[in-house]
Write an enzyme that holds these catalytic residues in place. Sequence first.
Site, PDB file in Angstrom:
ATOM      1  CD1 TRP A 102       5.564  13.301 -21.997  1.00  0.00           C
ATOM      2  CD2 TRP A 102       6.018  12.441 -23.749  1.00  0.00           C
ATOM      3  NE1 TRP A 102       5.665  14.231 -23.114  1.00  0.00           N
ATOM      4  CE2 TRP A 102       5.424  13.543 -23.919  1.00  0.00           C
ATOM      5  CE3 TRP A 102       6.093  10.868 -24.729  1.00  0.00           C
ATOM      6  CZ2 TRP A 102       5.372  14.427 -25.589  1.00  0.00           C
ATOM      7  CZ3 TRP A 102       6.271  11.807 -25.909  1.00  0.00           C
ATOM      8  CH2 TRP A 102       6.032  13.006 -26.299  1.00  0.00           C
ATOM      9  CG  ASP A 172      12.053  10.850 -21.167  1.00  0.00           C
ATOM     10  OD1 ASP A 172      12.372  11.492 -21.869  1.00  0.00           O
ATOM     11  OD2 ASP A 172      10.668  10.205 -21.761  1.00  0.00           O
ATOM     12  CE  LYS A 196       9.775  18.475 -25.029  1.00  0.00           C
ATOM     13  NZ  LYS A 196       9.564  17.139 -24.840  1.00  0.00           N
TER      14      LYS A 196
HETATM   15  C1  LIG Z   1       8.830  15.425 -25.465  1.00  0.00           C
HETATM   16  C2  LIG Z   1       9.144  14.407 -24.261  1.00  0.00           C
HETATM   17  C3  LIG Z   1       9.744  13.606 -25.722  1.00  0.00           C
HETATM   18  C4  LIG Z   1       9.102  13.086 -26.783  1.00  0.00           C
HETATM   19  O1  LIG Z   1      10.391  14.099 -27.940  1.00  0.00           O
HETATM   20  P1  LIG Z   1      10.469  13.441 -29.229  1.00  0.00           P
HETATM   21  O2  LIG Z   1      11.956  14.605 -29.313  1.00  0.00           O
HETATM   22  O3  LIG Z   1       9.295  14.265 -30.182  1.00  0.00           O
HETATM   23  O4  LIG Z   1      11.075  11.854 -29.485  1.00  0.00           O
HETATM   24  C5  LIG Z   1       9.402  12.446 -24.680  1.00  0.00           C
HETATM   25  N1  LIG Z   1       9.423  12.311 -23.270  1.00  0.00           N
HETATM   26  C6  LIG Z   1       9.232  13.339 -22.247  1.00  0.00           C
HETATM   27  C7  LIG Z   1       9.496  13.104 -21.047  1.00  0.00           C
HETATM   28  C8  LIG Z   1       8.846  14.481 -23.221  1.00  0.00           C
HETATM   29  O5  LIG Z   1       9.016  16.117 -23.197  1.00  0.00           O
END
Ligand SMILES: *Cc1c(COP(=O)(O)O)cnc(C)c1O
Length: 360
Positions: A102, A172, A196
């Site tokens: 990521w 993030d 999540k």
């Molecule tokens: C799931 C995830 C993403 C992707 O998110 P989207 O909603 O598909 O844009 C980005 N960063 C992390 C850490 C994730 O777990």
Amino acid sequence: MTRVFNFSAGPAALPESVLQTAAAEMLDWHGSGMSVMEMSHRGKEFISIAAEAEALLRELLAVPANYKVLFMQGGAIAENAIVPMNLLRGKASADYIDTGEWSKKSIKEAQRYCKVNVAASGKAGQYTSIPPRGGWALDPDAAYVHICSNETIGGVQYQATPDVGHVPLVADMSSDILSRPVDVSKYGLIYAGAQKNMGPSGLTIVIVREDLLGQALPATPTAFDYKTVADNESMYNTPPTYSIYIAGLVFNWIKSRGGLEAMAAHNRTKAAVLYDYLDATTFYSCPVARDCRSLMNVPFRLKDEALDEAFLKGAQARRMVQLKGHRSVGGMRASIYNAMPIEGVRALVAYMKEFEAQHA
Ligand SMILES: *Cc1c(COP(=O)(O)O)cnc(C)c1O
């Protein structure tokens, strides 16, 4: 009806009581005669739903008054672009910490907007640990420092907020937000997709310090300029109304369970059930360094990968689903977010032991 134990990395399991409330309120929300999905986002009913969701999120995370909470769309992947568009503030570069899949995505996207300085990387160790803060080559003139607090695919997680001095820290937190207390004041900006740990996909939460607003690049889409979103209470365009409603129910559920301290204690206990077993057997293994292990996503491998298919089939037969690891790393991955009950983790470990006894 029998529900499964859903180990999906996302969209992921939601608390059953939240789904029951949503079902009970589906046709008529609180006597309004409407489903939340059918409400105008500018009507008093939905405005109260959004305000309560924001208030609960602020309470859970103790968000300081000088931070805006934004309900956006586009997911964390869109934020990978929206962040540099908004936060470069006339500066030429940003620092990124590369801890896995990521962060790599975030870096690649940011490179379209600015010079990216990868200040530290876990690549040499196959991303099985977080590079210690002491070795980071930070640039004091960087616009911000970007981290991914929990690498959903690799299963490494920061155990504490790194100190980056006066440069704004951006995180993030898609896969670990609300899993533990966070000192928001140490961050310039936090972003997270909802699917999540917070609710359905379609909603992205952004928590941003007010002084960072108002300097977006001229080409920034108006709907993605944080200042526009903030000035319009996240209603410049139509927000993902139903996802906000469900997230509000999830926030309420977390509060009723004792808030983030209690959530973190529960998550530690839960993850220990699985990690303790992984450390006690040689039939399975976890590649992640012990002091960087994620409490949310637990990657593990079978000693003999020829048994992977049989393992997954047996799990499915016991109503445990979505255990297959991400295609980029293989093996298995158990995602055990807030809504996964400890019974689910115990059932998984019991099955892993049974499978080991049959195949060892
Ligand atoms: C799931 C995830 C993403 C992707 O998110 P989207 O909603 O598909 O844009 C980005 N960063 C992390 C850490 C994730 O777990």
